[in-house]
Design a protein around this motif. Sequence first.
Motif, PDB file in Angstrom:
ATOM      1  N   TYR A   1      57.993  55.930  43.951  1.00  0.00           N
ATOM      2  CA  TYR A   1      57.939  56.139  42.520  1.00  0.00           C
ATOM      3  C   TYR A   1      57.527  57.578  42.249  1.00  0.00           C
ATOM      4  O   TYR A   1      56.379  57.959  42.438  1.00  0.00           O
ATOM      5  N   VAL A   2      58.518  58.353  41.845  1.00  0.00           N
ATOM      6  CA  VAL A   2      58.302  59.766  41.563  1.00  0.00           C
ATOM      7  C   VAL A   2      58.718  60.028  40.123  1.00  0.00           C
ATOM      8  O   VAL A   2      59.732  59.510  39.653  1.00  0.00           O
ATOM      9  N   ALA A   3      57.925  60.836  39.423  1.00  0.00           N
ATOM     10  CA  ALA A   3      58.241  61.197  38.041  1.00  0.00           C
ATOM     11  C   ALA A   3      58.119  62.706  37.892  1.00  0.00           C
ATOM     12  O   ALA A   3      57.310  63.343  38.567  1.00  0.00           O
ATOM     13  N   GLN A   4      58.946  63.244  37.025  1.00  0.00           N
ATOM     14  CA  GLN A   4      58.856  64.671  36.730  1.00  0.00           C
ATOM     15  C   GLN A   4      58.067  64.832  35.431  1.00  0.00           C
ATOM     16  O   GLN A   4      58.433  64.300  34.396  1.00  0.00           O
ATOM     17  N   VAL A   5      56.957  65.561  35.525  1.00  0.00           N
ATOM     18  CA  VAL A   5      56.097  65.801  34.372  1.00  0.00           C
ATOM     19  C   VAL A   5      55.837  67.297  34.291  1.00  0.00           C
ATOM     20  O   VAL A   5      55.298  67.892  35.218  1.00  0.00           O
ATOM     21  N   GLU A   6      56.239  67.878  33.156  1.00  0.00           N
ATOM     22  CA  GLU A   6      56.057  69.307  32.926  1.00  0.00           C
ATOM     23  C   GLU A   6      56.569  70.147  34.092  1.00  0.00           C
ATOM     24  O   GLU A   6      55.913  71.074  34.569  1.00  0.00           O
ATOM     25  N   GLY A   7      57.759  69.788  34.578  1.00  0.00           N
ATOM     26  CA  GLY A   7      58.398  70.558  35.633  1.00  0.00           C
ATOM     27  C   GLY A   7      57.859  70.313  37.031  1.00  0.00           C
ATOM     28  O   GLY A   7      58.276  70.968  37.980  1.00  0.00           O
ATOM     29  N   LYS A   8      56.939  69.365  37.183  1.00  0.00           N
ATOM     30  CA  LYS A   8      56.368  69.054  38.489  1.00  0.00           C
ATOM     31  C   LYS A   8      56.729  67.619  38.871  1.00  0.00           C
ATOM     32  O   LYS A   8      56.764  66.743  38.018  1.00  0.00           O
ATOM     33  N   LEU A   9      56.967  67.404  40.161  1.00  0.00           N
ATOM     34  CA  LEU A   9      57.201  66.059  40.646  1.00  0.00           C
ATOM     35  C   LEU A   9      55.865  65.427  41.004  1.00  0.00           C
ATOM     36  O   LEU A   9      55.070  66.009  41.741  1.00  0.00           O
ATOM     37  N   LEU A  10      55.618  64.258  40.459  1.00  0.00           N
ATOM     38  CA  LEU A  10      54.384  63.538  40.728  1.00  0.00           C
ATOM     39  C   LEU A  10      54.709  62.216  41.400  1.00  0.00           C
ATOM     40  O   LEU A  10      55.631  61.515  40.992  1.00  0.00           O
ATOM     41  N   ASP A  12      53.498  58.435  42.259  1.00  0.00           N
ATOM     42  CA  ASP A  12      52.572  57.371  41.892  1.00  0.00           C
ATOM     43  C   ASP A  12      52.362  56.544  43.153  1.00  0.00           C
ATOM     44  O   ASP A  12      53.144  55.658  43.486  1.00  0.00           O
ATOM     45  N   TRP A  13      51.301  56.848  43.891  1.00  0.00           N
ATOM     46  CA  TRP A  13      51.072  56.197  45.177  1.00  0.00           C
ATOM     47  C   TRP A  13      50.772  54.716  45.023  1.00  0.00           C
ATOM     48  O   TRP A  13      51.123  53.910  45.877  1.00  0.00           O
ATOM     49  N   LYS A  14      50.128  54.320  43.924  1.00  0.00           N
ATOM     50  CA  LYS A  14      49.830  52.902  43.730  1.00  0.00           C
ATOM     51  C   LYS A  14      51.124  52.098  43.595  1.00  0.00           C
ATOM     52  O   LYS A  14      51.259  51.032  44.191  1.00  0.00           O
ATOM     53  N   ALA A  15      52.074  52.611  42.823  1.00  0.00           N
ATOM     54  CA  ALA A  15      53.352  51.918  42.661  1.00  0.00           C
ATOM     55  C   ALA A  15      54.149  51.950  43.959  1.00  0.00           C
ATOM     56  O   ALA A  15      54.755  50.955  44.353  1.00  0.00           O
ATOM     57  N   THR A  16      54.152  53.087  44.633  1.00  0.00           N
ATOM     58  CA  THR A  16      54.919  53.236  45.869  1.00  0.00           C
ATOM     59  C   THR A  16      54.441  52.269  46.942  1.00  0.00           C
ATOM     60  O   THR A  16      55.238  51.692  47.682  1.00  0.00           O
ATOM     61  N   THR A  17      53.133  52.063  47.041  1.00  0.00           N
ATOM     62  CA  THR A  17      52.573  51.180  48.070  1.00  0.00           C
ATOM     63  C   THR A  17      52.336  49.760  47.558  1.00  0.00           C
ATOM     64  O   THR A  17      51.859  48.920  48.308  1.00  0.00           O
ATOM     65  N   TRP A 119      45.710  31.235  38.384  1.00  0.00           N
ATOM     66  CA  TRP A 119      44.971  32.307  37.714  1.00  0.00           C
ATOM     67  C   TRP A 119      45.409  32.416  36.259  1.00  0.00           C
ATOM     68  O   TRP A 119      46.523  32.048  35.905  1.00  0.00           O
ATOM     69  N   VAL A 120      44.552  32.990  35.438  1.00  0.00           N
ATOM     70  CA  VAL A 120      44.862  33.288  34.038  1.00  0.00           C
ATOM     71  C   VAL A 120      45.152  34.777  33.931  1.00  0.00           C
ATOM     72  O   VAL A 120      44.431  35.600  34.507  1.00  0.00           O
ATOM     73  N   VAL A 121      46.214  35.130  33.217  1.00  0.00           N
ATOM     74  CA  VAL A 121      46.500  36.541  32.963  1.00  0.00           C
ATOM     75  C   VAL A 121      45.560  36.994  31.851  1.00  0.00           C
ATOM     76  O   VAL A 121      45.693  36.577  30.703  1.00  0.00           O
ATOM     77  N   ALA A 122      44.613  37.839  32.212  1.00  0.00           N
ATOM     78  CA  ALA A 122      43.646  38.347  31.238  1.00  0.00           C
ATOM     79  C   ALA A 122      44.234  39.490  30.439  1.00  0.00           C
ATOM     80  O   ALA A 122      43.911  39.678  29.266  1.00  0.00           O
ATOM     81  N   GLU A 123      45.126  40.265  31.093  1.00  0.00           N
ATOM     82  CA  GLU A 123      45.719  41.429  30.433  1.00  0.00           C
ATOM     83  C   GLU A 123      46.979  41.838  31.181  1.00  0.00           C
ATOM     84  O   GLU A 123      47.014  41.831  32.404  1.00  0.00           O
ATOM     85  N   MET A 124      48.028  42.170  30.422  1.00  0.00           N
ATOM     86  CA  MET A 124      49.209  42.775  31.028  1.00  0.00           C
ATOM     87  C   MET A 124      48.964  44.274  31.002  1.00  0.00           C
ATOM     88  O   MET A 124      48.916  44.874  29.929  1.00  0.00           O
ATOM     89  N   LEU A 125      48.765  44.880  32.163  1.00  0.00           N
ATOM     90  CA  LEU A 125      48.486  46.307  32.211  1.00  0.00           C
ATOM     91  C   LEU A 125      49.747  47.110  31.910  1.00  0.00           C
ATOM     92  O   LEU A 125      49.709  48.048  31.135  1.00  0.00           O
ATOM     93  N   HIS A 126      50.866  46.743  32.525  1.00  0.00           N
ATOM     94  CA  HIS A 126      52.155  47.336  32.186  1.00  0.00           C
ATOM     95  C   HIS A 126      53.277  46.668  32.956  1.00  0.00           C
ATOM     96  O   HIS A 126      53.069  46.036  33.979  1.00  0.00           O
ATOM     97  N   ILE A 127      54.491  46.784  32.397  1.00  0.00           N
ATOM     98  CA  ILE A 127      55.687  46.321  33.082  1.00  0.00           C
ATOM     99  C   ILE A 127      56.010  47.361  34.142  1.00  0.00           C
ATOM    100  O   ILE A 127      55.822  48.559  33.940  1.00  0.00           O
ATOM    101  N   ASP A 128      56.499  46.892  35.266  1.00  0.00           N
ATOM    102  CA  ASP A 128      56.804  47.683  36.453  1.00  0.00           C
ATOM    103  C   ASP A 128      55.502  47.984  37.176  1.00  0.00           C
ATOM    104  O   ASP A 128      54.434  47.525  36.786  1.00  0.00           O
ATOM    105  N   TRP A 129      55.598  48.729  38.257  1.00  0.00           N
ATOM    106  CA  TRP A 129      54.400  49.023  39.037  1.00  0.00           C
ATOM    107  C   TRP A 129      53.872  50.415  38.786  1.00  0.00           C
ATOM    108  O   TRP A 129      52.721  50.719  39.080  1.00  0.00           O
ATOM    109  N   ALA A 130      54.712  51.287  38.233  1.00  0.00           N
ATOM    110  CA  ALA A 130      54.277  52.663  37.963  1.00  0.00           C
ATOM    111  C   ALA A 130      53.333  52.688  36.760  1.00  0.00           C
ATOM    112  O   ALA A 130      53.565  51.990  35.772  1.00  0.00           O
ATOM    113  N   THR A 131      52.302  53.471  36.870  1.00  0.00           N
ATOM    114  CA  THR A 131      51.369  53.625  35.762  1.00  0.00           C
ATOM    115  C   THR A 131      51.990  54.572  34.743  1.00  0.00           C
ATOM    116  O   THR A 131      52.373  55.685  35.099  1.00  0.00           O
ATOM    117  N   PRO A 132      52.119  54.110  33.492  1.00  0.00           N
ATOM    118  CA  PRO A 132      52.762  54.979  32.484  1.00  0.00           C
ATOM    119  C   PRO A 132      51.973  56.236  32.183  1.00  0.00           C
ATOM    120  O   PRO A 132      50.812  56.329  32.390  1.00  0.00           O
TER     121      PRO A 132
END
Length: 132
Positions: A1-10, A12-17, A119-132
Amino acid sequence: YVAQVEGKLLLDWKATTAFGTATFSELGSGTGDSSEIRGEMSPATYYSPSYPEEEYRSYRLVSPDGSVIVWCYVRRGTHVEAAVASHFQAGEILRETPSPRKITVKLERGPESALPNQWVVAEMLHIDWATP
């Protein structure tokens, strides 16, 4: 999971792993820190006396490697239900079953009468694994 932000490639290790604060083996036994869990979620019809259909929506949460399933429940009429259910609407014409979605959620233990892998879903943090 790689994103381009302000001309830089970032990266997201949490999503990648597919990082989670607990393993699915831990979740299956009712233990672990369930504050950030990544998996593939889809609607289910598995209910129990601890989680009756009248009060909850049922979902299947599959581990990133596809080897472990835990059952997740969302209380009907809550903001969490609205957030999760909106991503699993069946098609209007063919009434097809919604496809599983990668999701990141915060889970919490339910009543003592629940099975360890429920388990009970207490909160949906986000769709997909990448952190927005």
